[in-house]
Write a protein that holds these residues in place. Sequence first.
Motif, PDB file in Angstrom:
ATOM      1  N   TRP A   1       2.991  68.709 -66.968  1.00  0.00           N
ATOM      2  CA  TRP A   1       1.738  69.459 -67.071  1.00  0.00           C
ATOM      3  C   TRP A   1       1.176  69.428 -68.491  1.00  0.00           C
ATOM      4  O   TRP A   1      -0.043  69.418 -68.694  1.00  0.00           O
ATOM      5  CB  TRP A   1       1.942  70.896 -66.605  1.00  0.00           C
ATOM      6  N   ASP A   2       2.035  69.400 -69.496  1.00  0.00           N
ATOM      7  CA  ASP A   2       1.566  69.322 -70.881  1.00  0.00           C
ATOM      8  C   ASP A   2       0.717  68.077 -71.097  1.00  0.00           C
ATOM      9  O   ASP A   2      -0.336  68.125 -71.747  1.00  0.00           O
ATOM     10  CB  ASP A   2       2.756  69.312 -71.848  1.00  0.00           C
ATOM     11  N   LYS A   3       1.175  66.957 -70.540  1.00  0.00           N
ATOM     12  CA  LYS A   3       0.421  65.712 -70.688  1.00  0.00           C
ATOM     13  C   LYS A   3      -0.918  65.778 -69.954  1.00  0.00           C
ATOM     14  O   LYS A   3      -1.934  65.260 -70.436  1.00  0.00           O
ATOM     15  CB  LYS A   3       1.251  64.537 -70.161  1.00  0.00           C
ATOM     16  N   GLU A   4      -0.913  66.400 -68.787  1.00  0.00           N
ATOM     17  CA  GLU A   4      -2.167  66.530 -68.040  1.00  0.00           C
ATOM     18  C   GLU A   4      -3.178  67.379 -68.817  1.00  0.00           C
ATOM     19  O   GLU A   4      -4.374  67.047 -68.880  1.00  0.00           O
ATOM     20  CB  GLU A   4      -1.901  67.154 -66.660  1.00  0.00           C
ATOM     21  N   ARG A   5      -2.683  68.457 -69.414  1.00  0.00           N
ATOM     22  CA  ARG A   5      -3.580  69.326 -70.193  1.00  0.00           C
ATOM     23  C   ARG A   5      -4.126  68.595 -71.423  1.00  0.00           C
ATOM     24  O   ARG A   5      -5.302  68.747 -71.784  1.00  0.00           O
ATOM     25  CB  ARG A   5      -2.851  70.610 -70.590  1.00  0.00           C
ATOM     26  N   GLN A   6      -3.282  67.803 -72.047  1.00  0.00           N
ATOM     27  CA  GLN A   6      -3.730  67.030 -73.210  1.00  0.00           C
ATOM     28  C   GLN A   6      -4.834  66.046 -72.826  1.00  0.00           C
ATOM     29  O   GLN A   6      -5.817  65.888 -73.556  1.00  0.00           O
ATOM     30  CB  GLN A   6      -2.555  66.278 -73.821  1.00  0.00           C
TER      31      GLN A   6
ATOM     32  N   LYS B   1       5.138  54.670 -62.542  1.00  0.00           N
ATOM     33  CA  LYS B   1       4.907  55.769 -63.487  1.00  0.00           C
ATOM     34  C   LYS B   1       3.869  56.744 -62.934  1.00  0.00           C
ATOM     35  O   LYS B   1       3.993  57.961 -63.101  1.00  0.00           O
ATOM     36  CB  LYS B   1       4.442  55.223 -64.835  1.00  0.00           C
ATOM     37  N   ILE B   2       2.837  56.206 -62.300  1.00  0.00           N
ATOM     38  CA  ILE B   2       1.822  57.061 -61.681  1.00  0.00           C
ATOM     39  C   ILE B   2       2.470  57.928 -60.604  1.00  0.00           C
ATOM     40  O   ILE B   2       2.230  59.140 -60.523  1.00  0.00           O
ATOM     41  CB  ILE B   2       0.683  56.206 -61.090  1.00  0.00           C
ATOM     42  N   ALA B   3       3.297  57.302 -59.770  1.00  0.00           N
ATOM     43  CA  ALA B   3       3.974  58.049 -58.706  1.00  0.00           C
ATOM     44  C   ALA B   3       4.867  59.137 -59.286  1.00  0.00           C
ATOM     45  O   ALA B   3       4.884  60.283 -58.807  1.00  0.00           O
ATOM     46  CB  ALA B   3       4.798  57.090 -57.843  1.00  0.00           C
ATOM     47  N   ALA B   4       5.619  58.794 -60.330  1.00  0.00           N
ATOM     48  CA  ALA B   4       6.541  59.754 -60.936  1.00  0.00           C
ATOM     49  C   ALA B   4       5.787  60.928 -61.556  1.00  0.00           C
ATOM     50  O   ALA B   4       6.179  62.091 -61.380  1.00  0.00           O
ATOM     51  CB  ALA B   4       7.386  59.050 -61.996  1.00  0.00           C
ATOM     52  N   GLN B   5       4.714  60.633 -62.274  1.00  0.00           N
ATOM     53  CA  GLN B   5       3.939  61.700 -62.900  1.00  0.00           C
ATOM     54  C   GLN B   5       3.301  62.608 -61.852  1.00  0.00           C
ATOM     55  O   GLN B   5       3.310  63.838 -61.989  1.00  0.00           O
ATOM     56  CB  GLN B   5       2.857  61.103 -63.804  1.00  0.00           C
ATOM     57  N   ALA B   6       2.757  62.005 -60.798  1.00  0.00           N
ATOM     58  CA  ALA B   6       2.150  62.808 -59.727  1.00  0.00           C
ATOM     59  C   ALA B   6       3.184  63.746 -59.109  1.00  0.00           C
ATOM     60  O   ALA B   6       2.901  64.927 -58.833  1.00  0.00           O
ATOM     61  CB  ALA B   6       1.562  61.894 -58.653  1.00  0.00           C
ATOM     62  N   ALA B   7       4.403  63.247 -58.909  1.00  0.00           N
ATOM     63  CA  ALA B   7       5.460  64.070 -58.334  1.00  0.00           C
ATOM     64  C   ALA B   7       5.892  65.171 -59.296  1.00  0.00           C
ATOM     65  O   ALA B   7       6.085  66.328 -58.899  1.00  0.00           O
ATOM     66  CB  ALA B   7       6.654  63.200 -57.963  1.00  0.00           C
ATOM     67  N   ASP B   8       6.048  64.822 -60.575  1.00  0.00           N
ATOM     68  CA  ASP B   8       6.491  65.817 -61.558  1.00  0.00           C
ATOM     69  C   ASP B   8       5.480  66.939 -61.723  1.00  0.00           C
ATOM     70  O   ASP B   8       5.845  68.101 -61.921  1.00  0.00           O
ATOM     71  CB  ASP B   8       6.764  65.133 -62.900  1.00  0.00           C
ATOM     72  N   VAL B   9       4.196  66.595 -61.628  1.00  0.00           N
ATOM     73  CA  VAL B   9       3.156  67.617 -61.667  1.00  0.00           C
ATOM     74  C   VAL B   9       3.280  68.526 -60.442  1.00  0.00           C
ATOM     75  O   VAL B   9       3.214  69.754 -60.540  1.00  0.00           O
ATOM     76  CB  VAL B   9       1.755  66.976 -61.733  1.00  0.00           C
ATOM     77  N   ALA B  10       3.467  67.905 -59.275  1.00  0.00           N
ATOM     78  CA  ALA B  10       3.602  68.685 -58.040  1.00  0.00           C
ATOM     79  C   ALA B  10       4.814  69.606 -58.085  1.00  0.00           C
ATOM     80  O   ALA B  10       4.799  70.701 -57.515  1.00  0.00           O
ATOM     81  CB  ALA B  10       3.703  67.744 -56.835  1.00  0.00           C
ATOM     82  N   LEU B  11       5.855  69.172 -58.790  1.00  0.00           N
ATOM     83  CA  LEU B  11       7.069  69.978 -58.917  1.00  0.00           C
ATOM     84  C   LEU B  11       6.947  71.043 -60.000  1.00  0.00           C
ATOM     85  O   LEU B  11       7.847  71.870 -60.178  1.00  0.00           O
ATOM     86  CB  LEU B  11       8.268  69.071 -59.225  1.00  0.00           C
ATOM     87  N   GLY B  12       5.843  71.028 -60.746  1.00  0.00           N
ATOM     88  CA  GLY B  12       5.591  72.050 -61.752  1.00  0.00           C
ATOM     89  C   GLY B  12       6.360  71.883 -63.047  1.00  0.00           C
ATOM     90  O   GLY B  12       6.546  72.855 -63.787  1.00  0.00           O
ATOM     91  N   LEU B  13       6.795  70.657 -63.363  1.00  0.00           N
ATOM     92  CA  LEU B  13       7.550  70.438 -64.590  1.00  0.00           C
ATOM     93  C   LEU B  13       6.643  70.587 -65.806  1.00  0.00           C
ATOM     94  O   LEU B  13       5.572  69.974 -65.884  1.00  0.00           O
ATOM     95  CB  LEU B  13       8.193  69.052 -64.588  1.00  0.00           C
ATOM     96  N   ASP B  14       7.075  71.363 -66.773  1.00  0.00           N
ATOM     97  CA  ASP B  14       6.249  71.662 -67.944  1.00  0.00           C
ATOM     98  C   ASP B  14       5.859  70.407 -68.724  1.00  0.00           C
ATOM     99  O   ASP B  14       4.715  70.283 -69.174  1.00  0.00           O
ATOM    100  CB  ASP B  14       6.991  72.629 -68.876  1.00  0.00           C
ATOM    101  N   VAL B  15       6.817  69.481 -68.890  1.00  0.00           N
ATOM    102  CA  VAL B  15       6.506  68.285 -69.687  1.00  0.00           C
ATOM    103  C   VAL B  15       5.423  67.443 -69.026  1.00  0.00           C
ATOM    104  O   VAL B  15       4.629  66.784 -69.695  1.00  0.00           O
ATOM    105  CB  VAL B  15       7.775  67.433 -69.939  1.00  0.00           C
TER     106      VAL B  15
END
Length: 424
Positions: free
Chosen positions: A365-370, A349-363
């Motif tokens: 980034w929303d979690k990171e901002r929260q 999950k950590i790997a997936a989230q890190a990748a999704d952030v790098a890819l600029g996916l809104d969902v």
Amino acid sequence: MTQMTEAKKGNITPEMKAVADSEKIDVEKIRAGVAKGTIVIPKNINRNTKAYGIGQGLTTKINANIGSSSKIEDIDLEVKKAKLAVEFGADAVMDLSTGPNLLEFRKAIMSEVDVPIGTVPMYEAGVITLNKGKEIIDMDEDDIFKAIENQAKEGVDFMTLHCGINKDVVTKLQDAKRVMGIVSRGGTFLASWILHNDEENPLFSRYDYLLELALEYDITLSLGDGLRPGCLSDATDTPQIQELVTLGTLVKRAQEAGVQTMVEGPGHVPLNQVKANMQIQKTLCHGAPFYVLGPIVTDLAPGYDHITGAIGGAIAASSGADFLCYVTPAEHLTLPSLEDVKEGVIASKIAAQAADVALGLDVAWDKERQMSQARRDFDWEAQFDLAFDKVKPRHYRNKCELDDDEMCAMCGEYCAVKIAKGDF
């Protein structure tokens, strides 16, 4: 009817709508991706489960492998593993049981979790063969297809099938001088069968029949990497790439037939080759979703392979992989425990989230901002709720026994956030 045939007609299914809502993107993008073959929604027509989308433009999904072996069979434990994996964020579960009671295991697991279920039908065919008093190399090809059809009727959503191992690639593998040879169990079954019988792989020679079965039940084919490298020394070699070329042709045939298809990728890959492997697959396999184990980026960490897999997984997913198969600390050593399953899922999950952030996916980034806002506001409950593991951080926080909610034991009264609160 399959998700793909409906998408090609321009129809939006309830599953496509559910995926669009979950991903927070336009449902037309989902339909177009399914029609093109760059997105799959693994969901057997005989099983009513939550719909998950895997593929281009979507959040990276996680699979957890569980299942019995011929040496260890504990159905209650495997069901607990499946439920625990889903609790901590697995989007799919594969039952890799090879013990005598594998049918009972599969049915129990399928009844307890509301996520797509995958299998490797070759394992069941192998057990059937051994129960007949025969060796794996004497397997009846009809037993292979019976296992596939029976599992399809039960509601299995996606199946790993090693269709790319054919006589040509097996012959060339003998001259490849690999360090580890073949490490895929299903791949070994078929390669040995081919050599012993001097016959073509039935999953390759009767691929059209396989497509008919997949079309009838909307099975998502997960074309297995039977010649995946089992160590860094064998990564990105000729047999691996040759099999991938073959899989590319099979992907095209499946897509033309309206069958949803993924491709499985290498397990052990040096860090500097991970991105190239993703790009090669996407090019050769017509953009089909890529399902990778790890990848594991060093062979020197037994007991910590969930970490090596997460490192490789983050690079892979940010470079094109769509579906990460978790790796647990028990990889290469034994069946995973409940704690191993939890650690493996969280690492992925950590790997997936890190990748999704790098890819600029809104969902993502929303979690990171929260989380950033929760930390800024010293909102501990929100931080725990957003965390992949909601128990461990709470344990560390409570262990401090602080009477001030606006500090932690690391910085105490020197907390930068507290000191500058409201000033910047």
